[in-house]
Design a protein around this motif. Structure first.
Motif, PDB file in Angstrom:
ATOM      1  N   UNK A 167       0.819  -1.221   0.000  1.00 20.46           N
ATOM      2  CA  UNK A 167       0.000   0.000   0.000  1.00 20.46           C
ATOM      3  C   UNK A 167       0.850   1.267   0.000  1.00 20.46           C
ATOM      4  N   UNK A 168       2.167   1.102   0.207  1.00 22.76           N
ATOM      5  CA  UNK A 168       3.065   2.260   0.186  1.00 22.76           C
ATOM      6  C   UNK A 168       4.013   2.137  -0.998  1.00 22.76           C
ATOM      7  N   UNK A 169       3.996   3.113  -1.877  1.00 18.74           N
ATOM      8  CA  UNK A 169       4.715   3.041  -3.149  1.00 18.74           C
ATOM      9  C   UNK A 169       6.208   2.823  -2.979  1.00 18.74           C
TER      10      UNK A 169
END
Length: 791
Positions: free
Chosen positions: A426-428
């Motif tokens: 969910x975190x690039x």
């Protein structure tokens, strides 16, 4: 303090009645158990040393030979051709029967040792055969099948880790003609006609004038030394470097990609440290199975010897590697404080639950760092000369010497990190930050000189930062696979996430290391930190998970996965910069004794022709044909490198030899000064096969990476995980306007997809051809049998 706690077990007082002794039964029990453990360890090492020393024979085979010889003597047959009688005459002063028995035993022992040497020589000769590696995948010739059978026969049963060391062949010195020819071939696609002609003249002058003398000395060294490359490689590539080893040399390995067994930091560290101690015990006893290609051909295990209890010690002109046989403590860093933790209790390793208790005590400790202690480890991250001078001046006596000795002699270094890292879909940029933290951290929370630093994050994630001089990445990878598998599938955790087992409340607490760091030394520490911080802040990192396809689909296209990826990297490089560059791919030479690495120069005339075709309006068939040629070329070069016929290590050693002989070589100077603007390496996967990733697909490692080699280039490490995932670790420098790690990652992804499209197009054309043939057959049948459809 732990030492004080142990000391109270033995006390005495002098009274008017004499000396009054006070002995603690508990302490005496621990002394006894410690002694038993120590002698057991020595006995096992001695036994395994004998087993390794006589391999591929066994000690019991000596008894068989003695019985056989004695039987022939009593049958009045002399298999020794008179040698036993000669030994009898030499002995003298004994009865005839004693002389006969003793001379038979001596002859049998000599015969047995001769047979062992003969078996080793035969095995070494067999292992010098490398034609098998050049055969097409899936096609094994009769000669290779026969060779494999002979290797299995002479390899013996149940080999230990170091059983094959004396049977491994020496690394051969390639001929100068072959090396120069391959070198010129490798630089041809990177030079225009005028530049290439100039290089050809310089290379031929070197080959004619200077090379013969240098080559003679190098061959002499290859006869005398175990490996003609490895000692110089370690010294001149690593230990003599005076620039920071953080980012420039050290590398990292990541935790499991998708799974975190527990989010309790102390518990995860407890299990993993215990697993490392198990691994170390098997390593010191030589009980690990040797790594073998095809399950048959042994790899050199020499590098594994210095995995634990090892530190790189800074020097003014050159560093050196200090390795100790056995250490019983660990040093832990947390929020600027250093703690010494004993790893043994009562003659045994601490259990995971006991280690968790110790680490939790450190996490709960609220004391402040002593002056200069917070950033002390930055000395290992900065330039080597200031660190060497500071070590001599400020750490050679008093409490500083004692505390530094505790760090440098520890089994390894543990950092209980106060940050949260790991892969989060969910975190690039989560993988990017995770990689940067493992590679350099805060520049002062890893001891970069230790053989490796284990890093445990606040959320239970882990990682390793490894010093490079003592070994290469596959060695750390072997240990790391064992540890992660043992942690998850053998040790496990309770439902609350704690380590399994009882808590021993009687353990002495960790010892806080004491420092007396003067202001002058604190200034040196700060200067080293600033140097390191500039380097760390300049690292542009990108972790790229490629899950469109993987090894499974590549193999279906009858292509080497490594060649496929290397050609994709060439295509990505050209699209990224609009030009080709000298490309480094690391391959191993561990089929030879004390072998380390060799360079595969992946940018070839064939690969550049393929890349240009991909950017032009060629047909898919033409592109695919060029791809096949480039992949075959790459595979052949990789095989040459593995079998001792590489280019760069030979040229490197000729250069070192020229320096010793004070011979100035413009050719060698130019070769050694060429920048590697694309440096690549494949991380090996499943060296141990302890986890079935088909059954447990989420229990896969994320691989590891390293910093950029050139200021305006890329460093790319990749790991082929299972059948459907490839992870790329890409590094470059923010300070270079020519590079962007994220952009390069996107270029790699597109290059991989574009190459796959060539095979997809070929498959579609095959389908069309089959459909067209089917249609023609149908039309022909209807023409020949017009009424067939009515029946």
């Amino acid at each position: 303090m732990a030492e004080a706690h142990q000391a109270v077990g033995f006390q005495f007082t002098v009274t008017s009645d004499g000396i009054d002794l006070h002995l603690s039964r508990e302490v005496l029990k621990h002394i006894y158990l410690s002694g038993v453990t120590s002698w057991t360890k020595r006995a096992i090492r001695f036994k395994n040393g004998i087993l390794t020393g006589v391999y591929p024979a066994s000690p019991s085979s000596l008894l068989i030979v003695v019985i056989a010889i004695m039987s022939t003597i009593y049958a009045r047959i002399d298999p020794s051709l008179g040698m036993i009688d000669t030994i009898k005459r030499t002995i003298g002063y004994m009865t005839v029967q004693t002389q006969t028995v003793l001379s038979a035993i001596l002859f049998s022992t000599g015969l047995w040792l001769s047979l062992i040497l003969m078996l080793r020589y035969i095995l070494k000769a067999l292992l010098s055969y490398h034609a098998w590696i050049f055969e097409s995948h899936g096609k094994i010739s009769f000669c290779t099948k026969l060779w494999l059978s002979l290797v299995k026969m002479f390899s013996g049963r149940r080999p230990l880790l170091y059983s094959f060391q004396t049977s491994l062949p020496r690394l051969p010195v390639p001929s100068v003609d072959d090396t120069i020819t391959r070198y010129l071939e490798s630089v041809r696609p990177l030079l225009d006609d005028e530049q290439y002609n100039q290089m050809e003249v310089v290379a031929n002058d070197f080959k004619k004038d200077q090379a013969p003398k240098l080559q003679k000395y190098l061959i002499l060294k290859s006869w005398w030394a175990t490996n003609y490359v490895s000692d110089w490689w370690e010294e001149y590539i690593y230990l003599r470097g005076r620039s920071p080893i953080m980012v420039n040399s050290n590398f990292y390995s990541m935790d499991l990609l998708y799974v975190t067994p527990t989010h309790r930091q102390a518990a995860r560290a407890g299990n993993v440290v215990h697993a490392m101690l198990q691994y170390r015990r098997k390593l010191e006893r030589g009980e690990h199975a040797p790594l073998r290609a095809l399950g048959v051909v042994p790899m050199c295990s020499y590098q594994m010897e210095r995995m634990f209890n090892t530190t790189r010690i800074p020097g003014i002109e050159t560093d050196f590697v200090r390795h100790l046989s056995d250490r019983k403590h660990l040093v832990v860093y947390h929020k600027g404080r250093f703690f010494k933790v004993w790893l043994y209790y009562g003659g045994r390793h601490l259990w995971p639950s006991e280690l968790e208790t110790q680490f939790q005590r450190i996490l709960d400790d609220t004391t402040e760092p002593q002056p200069g202690e917070l950033k002390l480890a930055a000395l290992t991250a900065g330039n080597r000369v200031p660190w060497a001078r500071a070590r001599l001046k400020y750490f050679s006596q008093g409490v500083n010497k004692v505390s530094l000795e505790a760090i440098e002699t520890s089994a390894f270094f543990l950092s209980l990190d106060d940050e949260v890292h790991g892969y989060d879909p969910d975190q690039l940029r989560s993988l990017d930050l995770y990689a940067k933290s493992l590679l350099h951290g805060k520049c002062y929370d890893r001891w970069f000189d230790k053989s490796f630093t284990l890093i445990a994050y606040k959320n239970g994630k882990l990682g390793v930062n490894a010093e490079h001089s003592w070994a290469d990445a596959p060695i750390i990878g072997h240990m790391w696979e064992y540890v992660l598998a043992t942690d998850c599938f053998h040790l496990g955790y309770t439902e609350e996430g704690h380590c399994k087992g009882d808590i021993n409340k009687g353990l002495p607490p960790p010892t806080k290391l004491q420092w007396d760091i003067p202001l002058e030394c604190q200034e040196v520490i700060e200067e080293s930190y600033m140097v390191a911080k500039v380097i760390a802040d300049d690292v542009d990192f990108h972790g790229c998970l490629f899950d469109e396809f993987g090894k499974g689909l590549i193999k279906k296209s009858r292509t080497s996965p490594d060649a496929f990826i290397q050609l994709a990297l060439q295509l990505a490089q050209f699209r990224d910069k609009g030009e080709f560059c000298l490309t480094y791919e690391a391959s191993m030479t561990r089929m030879f004794r004390e072998g380390r690495t060799e360079t595969v120069r992946s940018c070839t005339s064939e690969s550049t022709a393929f890349v240009r075709a991909m950017e032009d309006k060629n047909t898919s068939a033409q592109k695919l044909d060029l791809f096949r040629k480039a992949a075959d070329k790459h595979q052949n070069m990789y095989r040459l490198a593995m079998t001792g016929s590489g280019i760069d290590r030979h040229l490197f050693c000729l250069y070192i030899m020229s320096k010793y002989l004070s011979i100035d070589s413009p050719f060698l100077k130019q070769v050694l000064s060429e920048p590697w603007r694309l440096s690549t390496s494949q991380t090996p996967q499943q060296q141990l096969n302890m986890v079935d990733i088909k059954k447990f697909p989420r229990y896969v490692g994320a691989g590891g990476g390293f910093g950029p080699v050139a200021d305006d280039g890329y460093g790319v490490s990749y790991i082929i995980i299972g059948e459907n995932l490839i992870t790329f670790h890409i590094s470059s420098k923010f300070s270079s306007p020519e590079t962007d790690s994220y952009r390069f990652g996107q270029n790699i992804r597109q290059a991989m997809l574009d190459i796959r499209a060539l095979f997809d197009q070929k498959d579609k054309e095959k389908e069309k051809e089959i459909l067209h043939t089917t249609f023609l057959c149908s039309v022909t049948l209807q023409h020949c049998f017009p009424t067939a459809g009515h029946h």
